[in-house]
Design a protein around this motif. Sequence first.
Motif, PDB file in Angstrom:
ATOM      1  N   ASN A   1       6.255  -1.343   2.283  1.00  0.00           N
ATOM      2  CA  ASN A   1       6.782  -1.888   3.799  1.00  0.00           C
ATOM      3  C   ASN A   1       5.698  -0.307   4.125  1.00  0.00           C
ATOM      4  OD1 ASN A   1       7.450  -1.140   6.444  1.00  0.00           O
ATOM      5  ND2 ASN A   1       9.368  -0.431   5.796  1.00  0.00           N
ATOM      6  N   ILE A   2       4.372  -0.534   4.524  1.00  0.00           N
ATOM      7  CA  ILE A   2       3.514  -0.072   5.429  1.00  0.00           C
ATOM      8  C   ILE A   2       3.120   0.589   6.366  1.00  0.00           C
ATOM      9  CG2 ILE A   2       2.051   0.258   2.991  1.00  0.00           C
ATOM     10  CD1 ILE A   2       0.154  -2.059   4.564  1.00  0.00           C
ATOM     11  N   ASN A   3       3.841   0.459   7.250  1.00  0.00           N
ATOM     12  CA  ASN A   3       3.893   1.101   8.354  1.00  0.00           C
ATOM     13  C   ASN A   3       4.133   2.681   8.671  1.00  0.00           C
ATOM     14  OD1 ASN A   3       2.982  -2.287   9.376  1.00  0.00           O
ATOM     15  ND2 ASN A   3       5.898  -2.025   9.594  1.00  0.00           N
ATOM     16  N   GLU A   4       4.527   2.934   7.961  1.00  0.00           N
ATOM     17  CA  GLU A   4       4.889   4.213   8.246  1.00  0.00           C
ATOM     18  C   GLU A   4       6.227   5.253   7.032  1.00  0.00           C
ATOM     19  OE1 GLU A   4       8.298   5.367  11.289  1.00  0.00           O
ATOM     20  OE2 GLU A   4       9.757   3.440  10.064  1.00  0.00           O
TER      21      GLU A   4
ATOM     22  N   LYS B   1      -0.849  18.153   5.543  1.00  0.00           N
ATOM     23  CA  LYS B   1       0.294  17.549   5.619  1.00  0.00           C
ATOM     24  C   LYS B   1       0.478  16.046   4.170  1.00  0.00           C
ATOM     25  CE  LYS B   1       1.455  15.942  10.722  1.00  0.00           C
ATOM     26  NZ  LYS B   1       1.252  14.205  11.405  1.00  0.00           N
ATOM     27  N   VAL B   2       1.696  16.466   3.614  1.00  0.00           N
ATOM     28  CA  VAL B   2       2.087  15.450   2.634  1.00  0.00           C
ATOM     29  C   VAL B   2       3.039  14.177   3.019  1.00  0.00           C
ATOM     30  CG1 VAL B   2       3.153  15.744   0.340  1.00  0.00           C
ATOM     31  CG2 VAL B   2       1.878  17.714   0.863  1.00  0.00           C
ATOM     32  N   LYS B   3       2.655  12.819   2.665  1.00  0.00           N
ATOM     33  CA  LYS B   3       3.077  11.726   2.649  1.00  0.00           C
ATOM     34  C   LYS B   3       3.568  10.962   1.637  1.00  0.00           C
ATOM     35  CE  LYS B   3       1.416  11.367   7.906  1.00  0.00           C
ATOM     36  NZ  LYS B   3       0.710  10.920   8.868  1.00  0.00           N
ATOM     37  N   PHE B   4       5.532  10.436   2.168  1.00  0.00           N
ATOM     38  CA  PHE B   4       5.697   9.656   1.101  1.00  0.00           C
ATOM     39  C   PHE B   4       5.648   7.973   1.524  1.00  0.00           C
ATOM     40  CE2 PHE B   4       6.682  13.874  -0.085  1.00  0.00           C
ATOM     41  CZ  PHE B   4       6.437  14.825  -1.166  1.00  0.00           C
ATOM     42  N   TRP B   5       5.010   6.942   0.894  1.00  0.00           N
ATOM     43  CA  TRP B   5       4.537   5.721   1.049  1.00  0.00           C
ATOM     44  C   TRP B   5       5.826   4.865   0.116  1.00  0.00           C
ATOM     45  CZ3 TRP B   5       1.982   5.348   5.867  1.00  0.00           C
ATOM     46  CH2 TRP B   5       1.245   6.394   6.508  1.00  0.00           C
ATOM     47  N   ASP B   6       5.649   4.048   0.625  1.00  0.00           N
ATOM     48  CA  ASP B   6       7.118   2.247   0.160  1.00  0.00           C
ATOM     49  C   ASP B   6       5.563   1.601   0.115  1.00  0.00           C
ATOM     50  OD1 ASP B   6       7.649   0.754  -0.921  1.00  0.00           O
ATOM     51  OD2 ASP B   6       9.890   1.234  -0.657  1.00  0.00           O
TER      52      ASP B   6
ATOM     53  N   GLN C   1      -8.412  -6.357  -2.565  1.00  0.00           N
ATOM     54  CA  GLN C   1      -7.268  -5.167  -2.243  1.00  0.00           C
ATOM     55  C   GLN C   1      -5.954  -6.265  -1.801  1.00  0.00           C
ATOM     56  OE1 GLN C   1      -9.409  -2.622   1.124  1.00  0.00           O
ATOM     57  NE2 GLN C   1      -7.437  -3.424   2.629  1.00  0.00           N
ATOM     58  N   ILE C   2      -5.267  -5.171  -1.867  1.00  0.00           N
ATOM     59  CA  ILE C   2      -3.554  -5.579  -2.420  1.00  0.00           C
ATOM     60  C   ILE C   2      -2.632  -5.089  -0.847  1.00  0.00           C
ATOM     61  CG2 ILE C   2      -3.499  -7.111  -3.743  1.00  0.00           C
ATOM     62  CD1 ILE C   2      -1.525  -4.095  -5.686  1.00  0.00           C
ATOM     63  N   TYR C   3      -3.753  -4.196  -0.590  1.00  0.00           N
ATOM     64  CA  TYR C   3      -2.802  -3.321   0.722  1.00  0.00           C
ATOM     65  C   TYR C   3      -3.602  -2.146   1.504  1.00  0.00           C
ATOM     66  CZ  TYR C   3      -1.580   0.303  -2.241  1.00  0.00           C
ATOM     67  OH  TYR C   3      -0.638   1.582  -3.610  1.00  0.00           O
ATOM     68  N   CYS C   4      -3.318  -2.066   2.367  1.00  0.00           N
ATOM     69  CA  CYS C   4      -4.458  -0.939   3.170  1.00  0.00           C
ATOM     70  C   CYS C   4      -2.923  -0.403   4.519  1.00  0.00           C
ATOM     71  CB  CYS C   4      -5.330  -1.800   4.384  1.00  0.00           C
ATOM     72  SG  CYS C   4      -6.792   0.005   5.045  1.00  0.00           S
ATOM     73  N   ILE C   5      -3.521   0.596   4.092  1.00  0.00           N
ATOM     74  CA  ILE C   5      -2.854   2.582   5.204  1.00  0.00           C
ATOM     75  C   ILE C   5      -3.550   1.957   5.564  1.00  0.00           C
ATOM     76  CG2 ILE C   5      -0.512   3.543   5.508  1.00  0.00           C
ATOM     77  CD1 ILE C   5      -0.110   2.794   2.584  1.00  0.00           C
ATOM     78  N   GLU C   6      -3.674   2.036   7.258  1.00  0.00           N
ATOM     79  CA  GLU C   6      -4.999   2.151   8.177  1.00  0.00           C
ATOM     80  C   GLU C   6      -3.874   3.827   8.427  1.00  0.00           C
ATOM     81  OE1 GLU C   6      -7.829   1.500   8.476  1.00  0.00           O
ATOM     82  OE2 GLU C   6      -8.244  -0.732   7.888  1.00  0.00           O
TER      83      GLU C   6
END
Length: 335
Positions: free
Chosen positions: A262-265, A254-259, A221-226
């Motif tokens: 930076n997974i904080n929001e 909802k539909v969300k877009f992530w970078d 695992q390289i990242y996790c957006i809880e």
Amino acid sequence: MEDDAPVIYGLEFQARALTSQTAESDAIRFLVGTQSLKFDNQIHIIDFDDENNIISKSVLLHQAGEIWHISASPADKAVLSTCYNKTSESRVVTCGAVWRMPPEWESGSHESPDDPHNSHNPQNLELLCHLDNSAHGNASSVLWEPMGDGKRVISLADNHALLWDLTESSTQATISSSATLEGKGQLKFTSGKWSPHHNCTQLATANDTAIRGWDLRTMSQIYCIENAHGQLVRDLDFNPNKQYYLASCGDDCKVKFWDVRNINEPVKSLEEHSHWVWSVRYNHSHDQLVLTGSSDSRVILSNMVSISSEPFGHLVDDDDLSDGEDNHQDEKYVH
């Protein structure tokens, strides 16, 4: 396009599995898999002629069971995979398999959907191999390597991600590596997406309300957006042009877009749907266009210019815009 009448294609049975056929470059083609408990299930091959606004189709039999997921090989337009239900020892299990369409389906077998004589004798798909995951649980989806030669697939089965190598003829599949979901919450993959970036070495998965990234070289695992969504995450898609950008949707409407750096929001969030959002897809040519489908009975095409690879680009010329219209503003195109 606004002047064209809508093109509607009806199926005899219920269906909830659809995919585009990217290996076919000369036609706009979709594959649809049906769900019937009483009759043989079918794969409908649907071609859309956008110049004349008409469709033609072929039908193949999928006798293995009702189809819950379908995906097409990126390299061979005659090869596809399905996840389907079957009854084994008085219980229902979901299996994965790779299939080949019969050679005859291509040679003039497409018909008008209105032809009363069509589909009377549909041919069977040829089974190439089972993705035998009985030891790992029920298969929810099969993902093909995006830029590959059609010889590597990933199956998601309960809390396992299995990377398979297919032989040259695709008649045998062997597991080359795997990853297992561990921790708290609902430990079952609901969806996944193989990234076309980073030399196809990354996978994103959804389980419960979380989104996870995996390095396929180490299956770590390289990242996790809880708590990426307030409720279950239904679908994911990578921006085809921005390597770190990922779209997600879920039961929180909802539909969300992530970078993912930076997974904080999320970079942006949409709340256009009034019920669960089941699917999200980027347009492969214009990544500002994002299509979402929901059980509110709506499909919405959003123009997400501000977070696209060309935030100051144009889909239309300035001359085509009405006075005072700002084409840099994110907007909804179609409901």
